[in-house]
Design a protein around this motif. Structure first.
Motif, PDB file in Angstrom:
ATOM      1  N   ASN A 188     -16.798  27.870  17.373  1.00  0.00           N
ATOM      2  CA  ASN A 188     -17.480  28.970  16.309  1.00  0.00           C
ATOM      3  C   ASN A 188     -17.866  28.943  15.260  1.00  0.00           C
ATOM      4  N   ASN A 189     -17.539  28.273  14.636  1.00  0.00           N
ATOM      5  CA  ASN A 189     -17.739  28.265  12.913  1.00  0.00           C
ATOM      6  C   ASN A 189     -18.655  27.921  12.320  1.00  0.00           C
ATOM      7  N   PHE A 190     -19.568  28.530  12.300  1.00  0.00           N
ATOM      8  CA  PHE A 190     -21.569  28.331  11.957  1.00  0.00           C
ATOM      9  C   PHE A 190     -22.465  29.208  11.168  1.00  0.00           C
ATOM     10  N   LYS A 245     -29.651  26.649  -1.999  1.00  0.00           N
ATOM     11  CA  LYS A 245     -28.475  27.710  -2.330  1.00  0.00           C
ATOM     12  C   LYS A 245     -27.956  27.463  -1.006  1.00  0.00           C
ATOM     13  N   GLY A 246     -28.505  28.245   0.271  1.00  0.00           N
ATOM     14  CA  GLY A 246     -27.600  28.900   0.870  1.00  0.00           C
ATOM     15  C   GLY A 246     -26.658  27.866   2.145  1.00  0.00           C
ATOM     16  N   PHE A 247     -27.076  26.127   1.669  1.00  0.00           N
ATOM     17  CA  PHE A 247     -26.130  25.327   1.733  1.00  0.00           C
ATOM     18  C   PHE A 247     -25.377  25.068   1.514  1.00  0.00           C
ATOM     19  N   ASN A 248     -24.812  25.602   0.069  1.00  0.00           N
ATOM     20  CA  ASN A 248     -23.798  25.868  -1.084  1.00  0.00           C
ATOM     21  C   ASN A 248     -23.133  26.669  -1.078  1.00  0.00           C
ATOM     22  N   LEU A 249     -23.485  27.957  -0.098  1.00  0.00           N
ATOM     23  CA  LEU A 249     -22.628  28.926  -0.009  1.00  0.00           C
ATOM     24  C   LEU A 249     -22.239  28.445   1.472  1.00  0.00           C
ATOM     25  N   ALA A 250     -22.711  28.181   2.430  1.00  0.00           N
ATOM     26  CA  ALA A 250     -21.697  27.803   3.730  1.00  0.00           C
ATOM     27  C   ALA A 250     -20.548  26.599   3.568  1.00  0.00           C
ATOM     28  N   TYR A 261     -17.679  26.666   6.425  1.00  0.00           N
ATOM     29  CA  TYR A 261     -18.548  26.553   7.827  1.00  0.00           C
ATOM     30  C   TYR A 261     -18.593  25.378   8.142  1.00  0.00           C
ATOM     31  N   ASP A 262     -18.202  25.072   9.683  1.00  0.00           N
ATOM     32  CA  ASP A 262     -18.400  23.290  10.109  1.00  0.00           C
ATOM     33  C   ASP A 262     -20.418  23.255  10.523  1.00  0.00           C
ATOM     34  N   SER A 280     -21.546  19.936   8.576  1.00  0.00           N
ATOM     35  CA  SER A 280     -21.396  20.877   7.179  1.00  0.00           C
ATOM     36  C   SER A 280     -21.046  19.533   6.047  1.00  0.00           C
ATOM     37  N   THR A 281     -20.232  17.783   6.977  1.00  0.00           N
ATOM     38  CA  THR A 281     -19.512  17.443   6.071  1.00  0.00           C
ATOM     39  C   THR A 281     -21.014  16.389   5.860  1.00  0.00           C
TER      40      THR A 281
END
Length: 240
Positions: free
Chosen positions: A4-6, A70-75, A80-81, A162-163
């Motif tokens: 649930n880490n999203f 920008k959003g991806f880099n924050l995640a 976040y997984d 995320s990977t």
């Protein structure tokens, strides 16, 4: 059961009429929301912030590509997984992100497709040619990247591991607007990521499609044709 880490990344531009209900629904379902606002001229930013979203304000219009990253880099920064992307204007049903997340147990990327069996495309408010143009784009992209067989290359409703996003950072992305979705899918396939599609319900709204976007899409298609070999053998750790 998937982790649930999203989080959910939502690029916005003048979406004050829909952003509150979307963010509130996601907050109610314990989703961390990152809104990246592309310098809206209405109250989108304030409404999103007051609804509980983490809001990033582009001081000038940067386009979808840079807003997404920008959003991806924050995640990635907040570890976040999984990262969900969806439309802020009501085209995507946020309820459907949960079955898409369930597919992440065995995959690196889930595409919410508008054109699979059991998908639903409501085009009452859209231009008549939009679904046909998207389906044609998918066929052309499948031809350009051999052994690809995706029905919806331009869908913005996605779940990324995320990977995989970390691996995708090695590439440059030339599109400014929606054709970046083609680049991201093509590069993911090139990396050998495990990708599946899930049938979604889609409601066509206002379209940002114009001749500039069409020209950009054609250039990206040529790029895929000439530089995106599909599914080479890769070491599993390369997606870590």
């Amino acid at each position: 059961m998937v982790s649930n880490n999203f989080c959910v990344v939502i690029p916005t531009l003048n979406e004050e009429s829909t952003i509150v209900s979307l963010v509130e629904f996601l907050q109610f379902n314990y989703c961390q929301v990152f809104v990246v606002d592309d310098n809206s001229k209405d109250n989108t930013r304030d409404l999103a912030y007051n609804s509980g979203a983490y809001v990033v304000h582009n001081q000038e219009r940067l386009g979808l590509n840079k807003s997404l990253w920008k959003g991806f880099n924050l995640a990635i920064h907040y570890e976040y997984d999984y990262v969900v992307t969806l439309d802020a204007g009501g085209s995507h049903d946020p309820h459907q992100l949960f079955p898409m997340l369930e597919l992440m147990n065995d995959n690196d990327l889930v595409i919410g497709s508008r054109f699979l069996p059991f998908s639903n495309y409501d085009n009452d408010q859209g231009k008549w040619y939009r679904p046909y143009a998207s389906q044609l784009a998918a066929k052309l992209c499948n031809l350009a990247q051999h052994r690809s067989n995706f029905t919806d290359w331009t869908s913005g409703f996605r779940v990324y591991r995320s990977t995989l996003l970390q691996s995708l950072k090695q590439f440059n992305y030339n599109a400014k607007m929606h054709p970046v979705q083609i680049e991201l899918l093509g590069r993911s396939n090139q990396l050998g990521a495990k990708i599946v599609e899930y049938p979604i319900s889609y409601v066509a709204g206002k379209s940002s499609f114009n001749w500039s976007v069409a020209n950009e899409a054609f250039k990206i298609w040529l790029q895929v044709l000439n530089h995106y070999p599909a599914r080479p053998k890769v070491i599993e750790s390369e997606l870590i």
